[in-house]
Design a protein around this motif. Structure first.
Motif, PDB file in Angstrom:
ATOM      1  N   ASP A  18      72.441  16.539  -2.221  1.00  0.00           N
ATOM      2  CA  ASP A  18      72.722  15.255  -2.871  1.00  0.00           C
ATOM      3  C   ASP A  18      74.234  14.996  -2.915  1.00  0.00           C
ATOM      4  O   ASP A  18      74.832  14.977  -3.988  1.00  0.00           O
ATOM      5  N   THR A  20      77.981  13.178  -2.716  1.00  0.00           N
ATOM      6  CA  THR A  20      78.553  11.890  -3.087  1.00  0.00           C
ATOM      7  C   THR A  20      78.852  11.130  -1.788  1.00  0.00           C
ATOM      8  O   THR A  20      78.901  11.730  -0.705  1.00  0.00           O
ATOM      9  N   LEU A  21      79.086   9.833  -1.881  1.00  0.00           N
ATOM     10  CA  LEU A  21      79.402   9.043  -0.692  1.00  0.00           C
ATOM     11  C   LEU A  21      80.650   9.586   0.019  1.00  0.00           C
ATOM     12  O   LEU A  21      80.621   9.784   1.236  1.00  0.00           O
ATOM     13  N   ALA A  24      79.733  12.717   1.890  1.00  0.00           N
ATOM     14  CA  ALA A  24      78.912  12.424   3.071  1.00  0.00           C
ATOM     15  C   ALA A  24      79.774  11.900   4.216  1.00  0.00           C
ATOM     16  O   ALA A  24      79.583  12.284   5.375  1.00  0.00           O
ATOM     17  N   VAL A  25      80.742  11.040   3.905  1.00  0.00           N
ATOM     18  CA  VAL A  25      81.635  10.492   4.927  1.00  0.00           C
ATOM     19  C   VAL A  25      82.470  11.608   5.542  1.00  0.00           C
ATOM     20  O   VAL A  25      82.572  11.730   6.773  1.00  0.00           O
ATOM     21  N   LYS A  28      80.305  13.990   7.675  1.00  0.00           N
ATOM     22  CA  LYS A  28      79.892  13.409   8.955  1.00  0.00           C
ATOM     23  C   LYS A  28      80.959  13.657  10.013  1.00  0.00           C
ATOM     24  O   LYS A  28      80.660  13.952  11.166  1.00  0.00           O
ATOM     25  N   ASN A  95      88.648  10.603  -4.103  1.00  0.00           N
ATOM     26  CA  ASN A  95      87.525  10.028  -3.353  1.00  0.00           C
ATOM     27  C   ASN A  95      87.939   8.744  -2.640  1.00  0.00           C
ATOM     28  O   ASN A  95      87.521   8.502  -1.508  1.00  0.00           O
ATOM     29  N   LEU A  99      87.477   7.073   1.397  1.00  0.00           N
ATOM     30  CA  LEU A  99      86.795   5.810   1.668  1.00  0.00           C
ATOM     31  C   LEU A  99      87.721   4.728   2.208  1.00  0.00           C
ATOM     32  O   LEU A  99      87.287   3.869   2.973  1.00  0.00           O
TER      33      LEU A  99
END
Length: 118
Positions: A18, A20-21, A24-25, A28, A95, A99
């Motif tokens: 699970d 966090t965004l 995950a970025v 990847k 974070n 992003l």
């Protein structure tokens, strides 16, 4: 170095399932070893702590910090001191940096990798 407890391992598994965004970025991009060919692991238990991302070959921990970290500065400093005392380098990024401008984060990791490859 302390061995991770079963509780720490369970928390790491939960973090991998699970993310966090921003995690995950970042993952990847790292997953295919696209960063200097290095192998990173995510949510890696290190003693009593869990590293967001770690590259064991160059002993690098990358932490992505959300807003809650502003309330945990002392605890984060203790954690970083423990990791440093055990031979790891810790790079921390907000974070928002992942992003909004991930290139800066990746360049900092690349720079560290170039300086610390054995």
């Amino acid at each position: 170095m302390l061995k991770p407890t079963e509780r720490t391992r369970a928390n790491a598994r939960r973090g991998r399932s699970d993310p966090t965004l921003p995690e995950a970025v970042f993952w990847k991009f790292l997953r295919d070893r696209r960063l200097e060919g290095l192998k990173f692991r995510r949510q890696l238990p290190l003693g009593p702590y869990i590293a967001d991302f770690a590259c064991p070959s160059i002993r690098l921990v990358v932490e992505l910090d959300g807003g809650v970290h502003a309330l945990r500065l002392e605890r984060d400093a203790e954690r970083d001191a423990w990791l440093t005392a055990n031979g790891w380098t810790v790079l921390r990024f907000a974070n928002e940096a992942v992003l909004t401008n991930p290139a800066l984060l990746f360049e900092a990791v690349r720079r560290h990798a170039r300086l610390n490859r054995g």
